[in-house]
Write an enzyme that holds these catalytic residues in place. Structure first.
Site, short mmCIF file in Angstrom:
data_model
loop_
_atom_site.label_atom_id
_atom_site.label_comp_id
_atom_site.label_asym_id
_atom_site.label_seq_id
_atom_site.Cartn_x
_atom_site.Cartn_y
_atom_site.Cartn_z
N LYS A 165 0.82 -1.22 0.00
CA LYS A 165 0.00 0.00 0.00
C LYS A 165 0.86 1.27 0.00
CE LYS A 165 -3.90 -2.30 2.29
NZ LYS A 165 -4.97 -2.14 3.30
N TYR A 220 -12.77 -1.74 -3.62
CA TYR A 220 -13.25 -1.83 -2.24
C TYR A 220 -14.77 -1.71 -2.13
CZ TYR A 220 -8.45 -1.72 -0.50
OH TYR A 220 -7.15 -2.04 -0.21
N PHE A 236 -15.48 3.99 7.23
CA PHE A 236 -14.11 4.34 6.84
C PHE A 236 -13.89 4.30 5.33
CE2 PHE A 236 -14.18 -0.22 7.95
CZ PHE A 236 -13.70 -0.79 6.78
N ARG A 242 -2.23 -14.53 4.91
CA ARG A 242 -2.85 -13.75 5.98
C ARG A 242 -2.11 -13.94 7.31
NH1 ARG A 242 -7.50 -11.13 4.74
NH2 ARG A 242 -8.55 -11.30 6.74
N THR A 255 -5.35 -7.05 10.76
CA THR A 255 -5.63 -5.79 10.04
C THR A 255 -5.08 -4.60 10.80
OG1 THR A 255 -7.66 -6.78 9.20
CG2 THR A 255 -7.49 -4.40 9.01
N ARG A 259 2.69 -6.62 8.91
CA ARG A 259 2.02 -5.43 9.45
C ARG A 259 2.64 -4.97 10.76
NH1 ARG A 259 -3.96 -7.34 7.57
NH2 ARG A 259 -4.10 -6.14 5.64
N ASN A 285 -2.08 0.22 6.67
CA ASN A 285 -1.56 -1.03 7.23
C ASN A 285 -0.66 -1.81 6.27
OD1 ASN A 285 -3.57 -1.95 5.56
ND2 ASN A 285 -4.67 -3.13 7.11
N HIS A 323 -2.13 -5.50 1.63
CA HIS A 323 -3.44 -6.13 1.50
C HIS A 323 -3.22 -7.61 1.25
CE1 HIS A 323 -7.53 -6.96 0.10
NE2 HIS A 323 -6.97 -7.62 -0.89
N GLU A 360 -9.83 -10.28 -7.28
CA GLU A 360 -8.88 -9.17 -7.11
C GLU A 360 -7.70 -9.29 -8.07
OE1 GLU A 360 -10.06 -8.70 -2.38
OE2 GLU A 360 -8.06 -9.39 -2.91
P1 CMP Z 1 -7.60 -4.55 3.79
O1 CMP Z 1 -7.94 -5.79 4.54
O2 CMP Z 1 -6.51 -4.53 2.86
O3 CMP Z 1 -8.93 -4.05 3.05
C1 CMP Z 1 -9.91 -3.30 3.72
C2 CMP Z 1 -9.22 -2.19 4.43
O4 CMP Z 1 -10.03 -1.30 5.13
C3 CMP Z 1 -8.32 -2.77 5.48
O5 CMP Z 1 -7.24 -3.41 4.86
C4 CMP Z 1 -7.96 -1.56 6.31
O6 CMP Z 1 -6.83 -0.89 5.78
C5 CMP Z 1 -9.18 -0.69 6.09
N1 CMP Z 1 -9.89 -0.60 7.35
C6 CMP Z 1 -10.51 -1.58 8.02
N2 CMP Z 1 -11.04 -1.10 9.15
C7 CMP Z 1 -10.74 0.23 9.19
C8 CMP Z 1 -11.01 1.27 10.12
N3 CMP Z 1 -11.71 1.03 11.23
N4 CMP Z 1 -10.54 2.48 9.82
C9 CMP Z 1 -9.85 2.72 8.69
N5 CMP Z 1 -9.57 1.76 7.77
C10 CMP Z 1 -10.01 0.54 8.03
#
Ligand code: CMP
Length: 139
Positions: A11, A51, A59, A87, A93, A104, A114, A117, A128
């Site tokens: 990212k 997304y 968010f 994962r 996450t 991460r 983070n 992905h 994807e």
């Molecule tokens: P990813 O799993 O790559 O795809 C969905 C993304 O949404 C996740 O990573 C996070 O980066 C983002 N995400 C999930 N929860 C939150 C949150 N509470 N606030 C901001 N971003 C979020």
């Protein structure tokens, strides 16, 4: 049936912080083969579509803004049990909850920014991967 493939993005935060090489090293050292890869930037439309499942989340706006804020590395990875193993390699996450040694934990700064992905299912890995790569770009 498992396809043995997953999809990842390094990212914008991790690209800006200079972590592309270190993250790719962790990925290949863990036994993943890179079968497709590109350095690119998501447009607003790309990010909204990619997304789309999160459209109703509070968010969503922040997520789209962040994911379009800079360049990314997109890749398709191959390994037995790829989705689950990847994962585990990237960790939770929220980096605050991620286990020691995970990507991460090492490179992410917040739940939004983070670092990487990882697809959450074989079905989504295929969707994807196809979003970013044509068949001719997968080796
Ligand atoms: P990813 O799993 O790559 O795809 C969905 C993304 O949404 C996740 O990573 C996070 O980066 C983002 N995400 C999930 N929860 C939150 C949150 N509470 N606030 C901001 N971003 C979020």
């Amino acid at each position: 049936m498992s396809t043995n493939r997953t999809f990842t993005m390094i990212k914008p935060d991790a690209v800006k912080n200079g972590h592309i090489g270190a993250i790719l090293e962790k990925i290949t050292a863990a036994g993943f083969k890179i079968v497709a890869m590109k350095y690119t930037q998501l447009s607003l439309r790309d990010a909204q579509e990619f997304y789309g499942v999160h459209r109703e989340r509070p968010f969503f706006g922040e997520l789209v803004e962040f994911m379009t804020s800079g360049t990314i590395v997109a890749a398709i990875l191959e390994k037995e049990n790829a989705v689950e193993d990847f994962r585990a390699l990237i960790g939770a996450t929220n980096p605050a909850d991620a286990a020691e040694g995970t990507i991460r934990k090492m490179f992410a700064t917040s739940i939004g920014e983070n670092a990487v992905h990882g697809s959450d299912s074989d079905e989504n890995a295929a969707i994807e991967g196809a979003f970013h790569f044509s068949g001719r770009e997968i080796y």
